[in-house]
Design a protein around this motif. Structure first.
Motif, short mmCIF file in Angstrom:
data_model
loop_
_atom_site.label_atom_id
_atom_site.label_comp_id
_atom_site.label_asym_id
_atom_site.label_seq_id
_atom_site.Cartn_x
_atom_site.Cartn_y
_atom_site.Cartn_z
N HIS A 169 0.85 -1.19 0.00
CA HIS A 169 0.00 0.00 0.00
C HIS A 169 0.89 1.23 0.00
O HIS A 169 2.05 1.17 0.39
CB HIS A 169 -0.98 0.00 1.19
CG HIS A 169 -0.32 0.27 2.51
ND1 HIS A 169 -0.52 1.43 3.21
CD2 HIS A 169 0.54 -0.47 3.24
CE1 HIS A 169 0.18 1.39 4.33
NE2 HIS A 169 0.83 0.24 4.37
N PHE B 210 -11.70 -2.51 -3.58
CA PHE B 210 -12.33 -2.77 -2.29
C PHE B 210 -13.85 -2.95 -2.41
O PHE B 210 -14.54 -2.18 -3.07
CB PHE B 210 -12.06 -1.64 -1.29
CG PHE B 210 -12.69 -1.89 0.05
CD1 PHE B 210 -12.18 -2.87 0.88
CD2 PHE B 210 -13.81 -1.18 0.45
CE1 PHE B 210 -12.76 -3.12 2.11
CE2 PHE B 210 -14.39 -1.43 1.68
CZ PHE B 210 -13.87 -2.41 2.51
N PRO C 2 -4.03 -2.23 -3.31
CA PRO C 2 -5.21 -1.42 -3.59
C PRO C 2 -4.87 -0.42 -4.70
O PRO C 2 -3.84 -0.53 -5.35
CB PRO C 2 -5.44 -0.70 -2.25
CG PRO C 2 -4.04 -0.48 -1.75
CD PRO C 2 -3.26 -1.71 -2.18
N ILE D 101 -6.88 2.86 3.57
CA ILE D 101 -6.42 1.49 3.83
C ILE D 101 -5.24 1.48 4.80
O ILE D 101 -5.06 0.52 5.55
CB ILE D 101 -6.10 0.74 2.53
CG1 ILE D 101 -5.96 -0.76 2.82
CG2 ILE D 101 -4.86 1.32 1.85
CD1 ILE D 101 -5.99 -1.64 1.61
#
Length: 151
Positions: free
Chosen positions: A22, A149, A117, A34
């Motif tokens: 991330h 997500f 992500p 996140i």
């Protein structure tokens, strides 16, 4: 680039990824998005971030990492330093830092299943089309998956 829908963190816990990546700022915050979820569920990753120097611009394009052990499962969380700060308006994603960090991740974790992500395109405001092309270039030849997500 493969794309799936679901919860990146749960997928890691379920053994679908060896590494999750991330984007982080260089301020040792992990306070939204996140990053906050990672901080809460995997405090080892936040501890790795806190072992770096807060506010050090030289972190851009690098990463910190933590091995997560949960029962019989083991995976790594990578905090990729892809933006300097989070304050203010406009684009905070640093495209060159994204490129360098992903290249470093590939070097460190080649051959592993990598999930991520929408790095740099959420709260950091970056252009997802551009970031997607960077990810595809830097992770060429690797098993990597974008997780959109959804609960």
């Amino acid at each position: 680039m493969k794309t799936v829908t679901g919860d990146l963190l749960q997928f890691a816990l379920d053994g679908k990824f060896d590494v999750i990546v991330h984007g982080c700022n260089c301020q040792c915050q992990m306070g939204k998005g996140i990053a906050l979820s990672i901080k809460q569920r995997f405090p080892e990753a936040y501890a790795a971030d806190c072992r770096t120097t807060k506010g050090d611009e030289r972190k851009l394009g690098t990463f910190s990492e933590a091995e997560i052990l949960r029962g019989t499962r083991s995976f790594h969380v990578v905090n990729a330093y892809t933006q300097f700060h989070w304050r203010g308006t406009g684009i905070k994603a640093d495209y060159e830092a994204i490129r360098k960090a992903m290249g470093a991740v590939k070097s460190r974790f080649s051959g592993k299943r990598i999930g991520y992500p929408k790095i740099g395109a959420g709260l950091a405001g970056g252009d997802w089309d551009l970031i997607r092309s960077i990810l595809e270039e830097e992770f060429a030849g690797e098993d990597h998956t974008y997780v959109e997500f959804s609960l």
